[in-house]
Scaffold this motif. Structure first.
Motif, PDB file in Angstrom:
ATOM      1  N   UNK A   1       0.841  -1.162   0.000  1.00  0.00           N
ATOM      2  CA  UNK A   1       0.000   0.000   0.000  1.00  0.00           C
ATOM      3  C   UNK A   1       0.894   1.236   0.000  1.00  0.00           C
ATOM      4  N   UNK A   2       0.589   2.193  -0.856  1.00  0.00           N
ATOM      5  CA  UNK A   2       1.443   3.389  -0.912  1.00  0.00           C
ATOM      6  C   UNK A   2       1.236   4.280   0.322  1.00  0.00           C
ATOM      7  N   UNK A   3       2.308   4.954   0.724  1.00  0.00           N
ATOM      8  CA  UNK A   3       2.231   5.854   1.862  1.00  0.00           C
ATOM      9  C   UNK A   3       1.615   7.179   1.416  1.00  0.00           C
ATOM     10  N   UNK A   4       0.795   7.725   2.303  1.00  0.00           N
ATOM     11  CA  UNK A   4       0.180   9.018   1.963  1.00  0.00           C
ATOM     12  C   UNK A   4       1.185  10.129   2.221  1.00  0.00           C
ATOM     13  N   UNK A   5       1.002  11.190   1.499  1.00  0.00           N
ATOM     14  CA  UNK A   5       1.886  12.333   1.677  1.00  0.00           C
ATOM     15  C   UNK A   5       1.562  13.028   3.003  1.00  0.00           C
ATOM     16  N   UNK A   6       2.577  13.524   3.640  1.00  0.00           N
ATOM     17  CA  UNK A   6       2.388  14.265   4.884  1.00  0.00           C
ATOM     18  C   UNK A   6       2.100  15.713   4.507  1.00  0.00           C
ATOM     19  N   UNK A   7       0.983  16.177   4.991  1.00  0.00           N
ATOM     20  CA  UNK A   7       0.604  17.559   4.697  1.00  0.00           C
ATOM     21  C   UNK A   7       1.104  18.456   5.819  1.00  0.00           C
ATOM     22  N   UNK A   8       1.804  19.439   5.449  1.00  0.00           N
ATOM     23  CA  UNK A   8       2.311  20.376   6.438  1.00  0.00           C
ATOM     24  C   UNK A   8       1.393  21.580   6.473  1.00  0.00           C
ATOM     25  N   UNK A   9       0.913  21.889   7.691  1.00  0.00           N
ATOM     26  CA  UNK A   9       0.066  23.063   7.851  1.00  0.00           C
ATOM     27  C   UNK A   9       0.943  24.299   7.913  1.00  0.00           C
ATOM     28  N   UNK A  10       0.422  25.352   7.369  1.00  0.00           N
ATOM     29  CA  UNK A  10       1.140  26.617   7.457  1.00  0.00           C
ATOM     30  C   UNK A  10       1.034  27.133   8.890  1.00  0.00           C
ATOM     31  N   UNK A  11       2.123  27.679   9.396  1.00  0.00           N
ATOM     32  CA  UNK A  11       2.102  28.256  10.738  1.00  0.00           C
ATOM     33  C   UNK A  11       1.129  29.426  10.774  1.00  0.00           C
ATOM     34  N   UNK A  12       0.410  29.514  11.903  1.00  0.00           N
ATOM     35  CA  UNK A  12      -0.563  30.591  12.040  1.00  0.00           C
ATOM     36  C   UNK A  12       0.142  31.907  12.307  1.00  0.00           C
ATOM     37  N   UNK A  13      -0.186  32.872  11.513  1.00  0.00           N
ATOM     38  CA  UNK A  13       0.310  34.228  11.752  1.00  0.00           C
ATOM     39  C   UNK A  13      -0.907  35.128  11.850  1.00  0.00           C
ATOM     40  N   UNK A  14      -1.032  35.837  12.947  1.00  0.00           N
ATOM     41  CA  UNK A  14      -2.205  36.690  13.108  1.00  0.00           C
ATOM     42  C   UNK A  14      -2.190  37.818  12.088  1.00  0.00           C
ATOM     43  N   UNK A  15      -3.373  38.231  11.679  1.00  0.00           N
ATOM     44  CA  UNK A  15      -3.422  39.324  10.708  1.00  0.00           C
ATOM     45  C   UNK A  15      -2.847  40.598  11.327  1.00  0.00           C
ATOM     46  N   UNK A  16      -2.221  41.414  10.524  1.00  0.00           N
ATOM     47  CA  UNK A  16      -1.603  42.633  11.059  1.00  0.00           C
ATOM     48  C   UNK A  16      -2.681  43.580  11.591  1.00  0.00           C
ATOM     49  N   UNK A  17      -2.362  44.168  12.723  1.00  0.00           N
ATOM     50  CA  UNK A  17      -3.283  45.124  13.330  1.00  0.00           C
ATOM     51  C   UNK A  17      -3.023  46.481  12.695  1.00  0.00           C
ATOM     52  N   UNK A  18      -4.106  47.122  12.291  1.00  0.00           N
ATOM     53  CA  UNK A  18      -3.972  48.393  11.602  1.00  0.00           C
ATOM     54  C   UNK A  18      -3.351  49.449  12.515  1.00  0.00           C
ATOM     55  N   UNK A  19      -3.804  49.498  13.760  1.00  0.00           N
ATOM     56  CA  UNK A  19      -3.277  50.492  14.677  1.00  0.00           C
ATOM     57  C   UNK A  19      -3.170  49.851  16.052  1.00  0.00           C
ATOM     58  N   UNK A  20      -2.056  50.037  16.679  1.00  0.00           N
ATOM     59  CA  UNK A  20      -1.847  49.475  18.006  1.00  0.00           C
ATOM     60  C   UNK A  20      -2.786  50.170  18.984  1.00  0.00           C
ATOM     61  N   UNK A  21      -3.403  49.397  19.841  1.00  0.00           N
ATOM     62  CA  UNK A  21      -4.332  49.970  20.814  1.00  0.00           C
ATOM     63  C   UNK A  21      -3.569  50.900  21.751  1.00  0.00           C
ATOM     64  N   UNK A  22      -4.156  52.028  22.006  1.00  0.00           N
ATOM     65  CA  UNK A  22      -3.498  52.978  22.887  1.00  0.00           C
ATOM     66  C   UNK A  22      -3.645  52.499  24.323  1.00  0.00           C
ATOM     67  N   UNK A  23      -2.627  52.731  25.106  1.00  0.00           N
ATOM     68  CA  UNK A  23      -2.647  52.305  26.505  1.00  0.00           C
ATOM     69  C   UNK A  23      -3.687  53.111  27.270  1.00  0.00           C
ATOM     70  N   UNK A  24      -4.452  52.414  28.071  1.00  0.00           N
ATOM     71  CA  UNK A  24      -5.462  53.087  28.874  1.00  0.00           C
ATOM     72  C   UNK A  24      -4.751  53.741  30.052  1.00  0.00           C
ATOM     73  N   UNK A  25      -4.992  55.004  30.208  1.00  0.00           N
ATOM     74  CA  UNK A  25      -4.345  55.731  31.288  1.00  0.00           C
ATOM     75  C   UNK A  25      -5.108  55.473  32.572  1.00  0.00           C
ATOM     76  N   UNK A  26      -4.405  54.919  33.550  1.00  0.00           N
ATOM     77  CA  UNK A  26      -5.032  54.621  34.827  1.00  0.00           C
ATOM     78  C   UNK A  26      -5.128  55.892  35.658  1.00  0.00           C
ATOM     79  N   UNK A  27      -6.141  55.932  36.472  1.00  0.00           N
ATOM     80  CA  UNK A  27      -6.327  57.087  37.338  1.00  0.00           C
ATOM     81  C   UNK A  27      -5.178  57.169  38.338  1.00  0.00           C
ATOM     82  N   UNK A  28      -4.854  58.365  38.732  1.00  0.00           N
ATOM     83  CA  UNK A  28      -3.798  58.568  39.704  1.00  0.00           C
ATOM     84  C   UNK A  28      -4.262  58.051  41.060  1.00  0.00           C
TER      85      UNK A  28
END
Length: 85
Positions: A1-28
């Motif tokens: 019986x022939x061996x099946x090919x091993x399928x390699x999954x592409x590594x997950x890369x998150x989609x680029x974020x358009x703008x980095x979230x601004x840091x929430x300024x904590x109250x003094x």
């Protein structure tokens, strides 16, 4: 019986974020430590004055409930301490 090919999954890369979230300024929170210490000291002073004056001060009408008031101030100090960062 022939061996099946091993399928390699592409590594997950998150989609680029358009703008980095601004840091929430904590109250003094510089007020927390002084209020916490003040509550501790008021509660301690309340209980000490009650014992030293043999129950005549701070409020004679409270009687032994003055101890509860003193511990209430101390408990409030612990409640304020939860806001400390």
């Amino acid at each position: 019986m022939p061996k099946s090919r091993i399928r390699k999954k592409a590594d997950f890369t998150p989609p680029p974020v358009a703008k980095q979230a601004t840091a929430i300024r904590l109250a003094n929170r510089s007020w927390v430590a002084p209020v916490m210490l003040a509550m501790f000291l008021i509660g301690l002073a309340w209980i000490v004055v009650f014992y030293v004056t043999e129950g005549d001060l701070p409020l004679d009408s409270f009687g032994n409930w003055n101890i509860v008031v003193g511990f209430g101030f101390i408990a409030a100090g612990f409640g304020v301490s939860t806001q400390w960062k």
